[in-house]
Motif scaffolding. Structure first.
Motif, PDB file in Angstrom:
ATOM      1  N   HIS A  40      -2.711  30.700 -40.419  1.00 46.57           N
ATOM      2  CA  HIS A  40      -1.448  30.119 -39.979  1.00 46.57           C
ATOM      3  C   HIS A  40      -0.327  30.911 -40.666  1.00 46.57           C
ATOM      4  CE1 HIS A  40       1.825  27.226 -39.573  1.00 46.57           C
ATOM      5  NE2 HIS A  40       1.114  26.672 -38.597  1.00 46.57           N
ATOM      6  N   PRO A  41       0.755  31.247 -39.957  1.00 41.93           N
ATOM      7  CA  PRO A  41       1.827  32.058 -40.560  1.00 41.93           C
ATOM      8  C   PRO A  41       2.433  31.443 -41.822  1.00 41.93           C
ATOM      9  CG  PRO A  41       2.170  31.845 -38.192  1.00 41.93           C
ATOM     10  CD  PRO A  41       1.015  30.981 -38.542  1.00 41.93           C
ATOM     11  N   GLU A  42       2.599  30.126 -41.853  1.00 38.77           N
ATOM     12  CA  GLU A  42       3.157  29.466 -43.037  1.00 38.77           C
ATOM     13  C   GLU A  42       2.193  29.566 -44.218  1.00 38.77           C
ATOM     14  OE1 GLU A  42       6.233  28.214 -43.420  1.00 38.77           O
ATOM     15  OE2 GLU A  42       6.749  28.734 -41.365  1.00 38.77           O
ATOM     16  N   ALA A  43       0.899  29.417 -43.936  1.00 37.66           N
ATOM     17  CA  ALA A  43      -0.103  29.520 -45.001  1.00 37.66           C
ATOM     18  C   ALA A  43      -0.154  30.942 -45.536  1.00 37.66           C
ATOM     19  CB  ALA A  43      -1.477  29.116 -44.470  1.00 37.66           C
ATOM     20  N   GLU A  44      -0.100  31.899 -44.642  1.00 37.35           N
ATOM     21  CA  GLU A  44      -0.139  33.302 -45.063  1.00 37.35           C
ATOM     22  C   GLU A  44       1.076  33.649 -45.929  1.00 37.35           C
ATOM     23  OE1 GLU A  44      -1.154  37.588 -43.027  1.00 37.35           O
ATOM     24  OE2 GLU A  44      -0.491  35.940 -41.757  1.00 37.35           O
ATOM     25  N   GLU A  45       2.240  33.167 -45.551  1.00 36.29           N
ATOM     26  CA  GLU A  45       3.457  33.417 -46.324  1.00 36.29           C
ATOM     27  C   GLU A  45       3.370  32.763 -47.706  1.00 36.29           C
ATOM     28  OE1 GLU A  45       8.232  32.548 -46.040  1.00 36.29           O
ATOM     29  OE2 GLU A  45       7.066  32.653 -44.185  1.00 36.29           O
ATOM     30  N   ALA A  46       2.833  31.566 -47.766  1.00 32.66           N
ATOM     31  CA  ALA A  46       2.695  30.865 -49.046  1.00 32.66           C
ATOM     32  C   ALA A  46       1.682  31.571 -49.945  1.00 32.66           C
ATOM     33  CB  ALA A  46       2.282  29.412 -48.808  1.00 32.66           C
ATOM     34  N   ILE A  47       0.566  31.978 -49.384  1.00 32.90           N
ATOM     35  CA  ILE A  47      -0.477  32.660 -50.159  1.00 32.90           C
ATOM     36  C   ILE A  47       0.050  33.971 -50.722  1.00 32.90           C
ATOM     37  CG2 ILE A  47      -2.704  33.838 -49.936  1.00 32.90           C
ATOM     38  CD1 ILE A  47      -3.502  31.535 -47.997  1.00 32.90           C
ATOM     39  N   ASP A  48       0.912  34.654 -49.978  1.00 32.64           N
ATOM     40  CA  ASP A  48       1.495  35.918 -50.445  1.00 32.64           C
ATOM     41  C   ASP A  48       2.432  35.726 -51.633  1.00 32.64           C
ATOM     42  OD1 ASP A  48       0.139  37.337 -48.542  1.00 32.64           O
ATOM     43  OD2 ASP A  48       1.836  37.501 -47.149  1.00 32.64           O
ATOM     44  N   GLN A  49       2.891  34.513 -51.872  1.00 34.06           N
ATOM     45  CA  GLN A  49       3.838  34.238 -52.955  1.00 34.06           C
ATOM     46  C   GLN A  49       3.172  33.691 -54.213  1.00 34.06           C
ATOM     47  OE1 GLN A  49       7.138  31.814 -51.663  1.00 34.06           O
ATOM     48  NE2 GLN A  49       7.111  32.731 -49.640  1.00 34.06           N
ATOM     49  N   GLN A  76      -4.300  26.446 -45.971  1.00 26.91           N
ATOM     50  CA  GLN A  76      -4.415  26.613 -44.523  1.00 26.91           C
ATOM     51  C   GLN A  76      -4.393  25.248 -43.827  1.00 26.91           C
ATOM     52  OE1 GLN A  76      -4.235  28.946 -42.407  1.00 26.91           O
ATOM     53  NE2 GLN A  76      -5.591  28.584 -40.689  1.00 26.91           N
ATOM     54  N   GLN A  77      -5.150  24.283 -44.349  1.00 26.85           N
ATOM     55  CA  GLN A  77      -5.198  22.961 -43.726  1.00 26.85           C
ATOM     56  C   GLN A  77      -3.838  22.265 -43.786  1.00 26.85           C
ATOM     57  OE1 GLN A  77      -7.617  21.644 -41.893  1.00 26.85           O
ATOM     58  NE2 GLN A  77      -8.648  23.600 -42.183  1.00 26.85           N
ATOM     59  N   LEU A  78      -3.153  22.394 -44.923  1.00 29.38           N
ATOM     60  CA  LEU A  78      -1.831  21.772 -45.036  1.00 29.38           C
ATOM     61  C   LEU A  78      -0.823  22.443 -44.100  1.00 29.38           C
ATOM     62  CD1 LEU A  78      -1.706  21.272 -48.902  1.00 29.38           C
ATOM     63  CD2 LEU A  78      -1.921  19.488 -47.147  1.00 29.38           C
ATOM     64  N   ALA A  79      -0.942  23.749 -43.931  1.00 27.41           N
ATOM     65  CA  ALA A  79      -0.048  24.449 -42.999  1.00 27.41           C
ATOM     66  C   ALA A  79      -0.338  24.017 -41.566  1.00 27.41           C
ATOM     67  CB  ALA A  79      -0.224  25.960 -43.139  1.00 27.41           C
ATOM     68  N   LEU A  80      -1.592  23.817 -41.249  1.00 25.33           N
ATOM     69  CA  LEU A  80      -1.955  23.346 -39.904  1.00 25.33           C
ATOM     70  C   LEU A  80      -1.431  21.938 -39.641  1.00 25.33           C
ATOM     71  CD1 LEU A  80      -5.584  24.723 -39.688  1.00 25.33           C
ATOM     72  CD2 LEU A  80      -3.595  25.528 -38.406  1.00 25.33           C
ATOM     73  N   GLN A  81      -1.215  21.181 -40.707  1.00 28.89           N
ATOM     74  CA  GLN A  81      -0.667  19.836 -40.561  1.00 28.89           C
ATOM     75  C   GLN A  81       0.853  19.855 -40.480  1.00 28.89           C
ATOM     76  OE1 GLN A  81      -2.273  17.502 -43.745  1.00 28.89           O
ATOM     77  NE2 GLN A  81      -4.365  17.671 -42.981  1.00 28.89           N
ATOM     78  N   GLN A  83       3.148  21.657 -42.731  1.00 33.41           N
ATOM     79  CA  GLN A  83       3.957  21.915 -43.920  1.00 33.41           C
ATOM     80  C   GLN A  83       4.485  23.349 -43.894  1.00 33.41           C
ATOM     81  OE1 GLN A  83       2.455  20.743 -47.687  1.00 33.41           O
ATOM     82  NE2 GLN A  83       1.780  18.736 -46.979  1.00 33.41           N
ATOM     83  N   SER A  84       5.691  23.527 -44.436  1.00 34.47           N
ATOM     84  CA  SER A  84       6.300  24.857 -44.483  1.00 34.47           C
ATOM     85  C   SER A  84       5.756  25.633 -45.679  1.00 34.47           C
ATOM     86  CB  SER A  84       7.824  24.732 -44.599  1.00 34.47           C
ATOM     87  OG  SER A  84       8.164  24.230 -45.877  1.00 34.47           O
ATOM     88  N   SER A  85       6.034  26.932 -45.705  1.00 32.98           N
ATOM     89  CA  SER A  85       5.537  27.761 -46.802  1.00 32.98           C
ATOM     90  C   SER A  85       6.141  27.329 -48.136  1.00 32.98           C
ATOM     91  CB  SER A  85       5.822  29.237 -46.524  1.00 32.98           C
ATOM     92  OG  SER A  85       7.204  29.468 -46.464  1.00 32.98           O
ATOM     93  N   GLU A  86       7.409  26.920 -48.145  1.00 31.43           N
ATOM     94  CA  GLU A  86       8.027  26.455 -49.388  1.00 31.43           C
ATOM     95  C   GLU A  86       7.332  25.197 -49.911  1.00 31.43           C
ATOM     96  OE1 GLU A  86      10.048  26.866 -46.554  1.00 31.43           O
ATOM     97  OE2 GLU A  86      10.663  28.892 -47.071  1.00 31.43           O
ATOM     98  N   GLU A  87       7.017  24.282 -49.000  1.00 29.62           N
ATOM     99  CA  GLU A  87       6.315  23.065 -49.395  1.00 29.62           C
ATOM    100  C   GLU A  87       4.924  23.383 -49.922  1.00 29.62           C
ATOM    101  OE1 GLU A  87       8.228  19.806 -46.293  1.00 29.62           O
ATOM    102  OE2 GLU A  87       6.539  21.045 -45.637  1.00 29.62           O
ATOM    103  N   LEU A  88       4.266  24.356 -49.315  1.00 29.15           N
ATOM    104  CA  LEU A  88       2.926  24.733 -49.759  1.00 29.15           C
ATOM    105  C   LEU A  88       2.969  25.365 -51.143  1.00 29.15           C
ATOM    106  CD1 LEU A  88       1.626  26.216 -46.398  1.00 29.15           C
ATOM    107  CD2 LEU A  88       0.953  24.054 -47.446  1.00 29.15           C
ATOM    108  N   VAL A  89       3.943  26.235 -51.383  1.00 28.80           N
ATOM    109  CA  VAL A  89       4.082  26.855 -52.699  1.00 28.80           C
ATOM    110  C   VAL A  89       4.387  25.791 -53.739  1.00 28.80           C
ATOM    111  CG1 VAL A  89       5.513  28.419 -54.079  1.00 28.80           C
ATOM    112  CG2 VAL A  89       4.735  29.140 -51.824  1.00 28.80           C
ATOM    113  N   ASP A  90       5.291  24.879 -53.419  1.00 26.71           N
ATOM    114  CA  ASP A  90       5.626  23.792 -54.348  1.00 26.71           C
ATOM    115  C   ASP A  90       4.402  22.922 -54.640  1.00 26.71           C
ATOM    116  OD1 ASP A  90       8.225  24.684 -54.478  1.00 26.71           O
ATOM    117  OD2 ASP A  90       8.986  23.248 -52.994  1.00 26.71           O
TER     118      ASP A  90
END
Length: 174
Positions: A40-49, A76-81, A83-90
Motif C-alpha cells: 500500500h502506498p501509505e505503508a510503503e511511505e511509512a516504512i521508508d521513514q 501494511q494492515q493498518l494502511a489497508l484500513q 491510516q495515513s503514513s504519518e499516523e503509521l509512523v506515529d
C-alpha cells in the motif's frame, strides 16, 4: 497489538475468526502472479521513514528478522484500513520509541539542526575556500619576466638540451 494477538490465539483455540480479522481480509491488495505482495502506498511511505527496532542499524524495509517482517505486515494492515503514513509512523514510534525515526521531524529544533545547519555549513565552507584562495593568490610573489632576447650561446645550449631530452624520451620498440 496485544488485542490482535489475543484475538488470533482465541480464534485458533475456539476455531472462530474474530470480526476484525475477517474485516481485514477484504482490504488485501492483489498479489502479482510472479512476485511478492504489492505494498500500500501509505505503508510503503511509512516504512521508508523508519529504522528497524529488530535489526539495529538497518532501515525497516531491509530488516530480515521475523520481528521486522511482522512490523511491516502490521503497518501494511493498518494502511489497508485507511491510516495515513504519518499516523503509521506515529503508531510505530508510540509503540517502539522515538529513536527509530529515520528522518528528523520538520519542525522545532530538529528543523534547524538537521535541515538548515548542514547546507549552511557547506556554503560557509565554500566561502572560506574562495576567500583563502584569493588571499593566497594575492600574497604570492610576482615572477619577473625578462624582456629581450637571449644570447646566441644560451640559445644554442637550450636547443642542445631540448634535443637530448627528445632523444631520451623517445620510445624504442623492437
Amino acid at each position: 497489538m496485544k488485542t490482535t494477538v489475543r484475538a488470533m490465539l482465541f480464534a485458533l483455540v475456539v476455531g472462530v475468526a474474530p470480526q476484525g480479522l475477517v474485516a481485514q481480509a477484504q482490504y488485501q491488495l492483489p498479489r502479482d502472479e510472479a512476485g511478492p505482495m504489492t505494498w500500500h502506498p501509505e505503508a510503503e511511505e511509512a516504512i521508508d521513514q523508519l529504522k528497524s527496532p529488530y535489526c539495529p542499524g538497518f532501515m525497516l524495509e531491509v530488516c530480515s528478522s521475523s520481528g521486522g517482517a511482522a512490523l511491516r505486515d502490521s503497518i501494511q494492515q493498518l494502511a489497508l484500513q485507511g491510516q495515513s503514513s504519518e499516523e503509521l509512523v506515529d503508531w510505530v514510534l508510540a509503540n517502539h520509541g522515538e529513536q527509530w525515526r529515520a528522518l528528523p521531524e520538520r519542525s522545532g529544533m530538529s528543523l534547524i539542526l538537521a535541515w538548515m545547519v548542514p547546507p549552511f555549513g557547506v556554503l560557509l565552507g565554500l566561502a572560506l575556500v574562495v576567500v583563502s584562495l584569493r588571499k593566497m593568490r594575492a600574497g604570492s610573489p610576482r615572477v619577473a619576466v625578462a624582456e629581450g632576447a637571449i644570447s646566441a650561446r644560451d640559445e644554442a645550449r637550450l636547443r642542445e638540451a631540448l634535443r637530448e631530452l627528445d632523444v631520451e624520451e623517445e620510445a624504442t620498440f623492437f
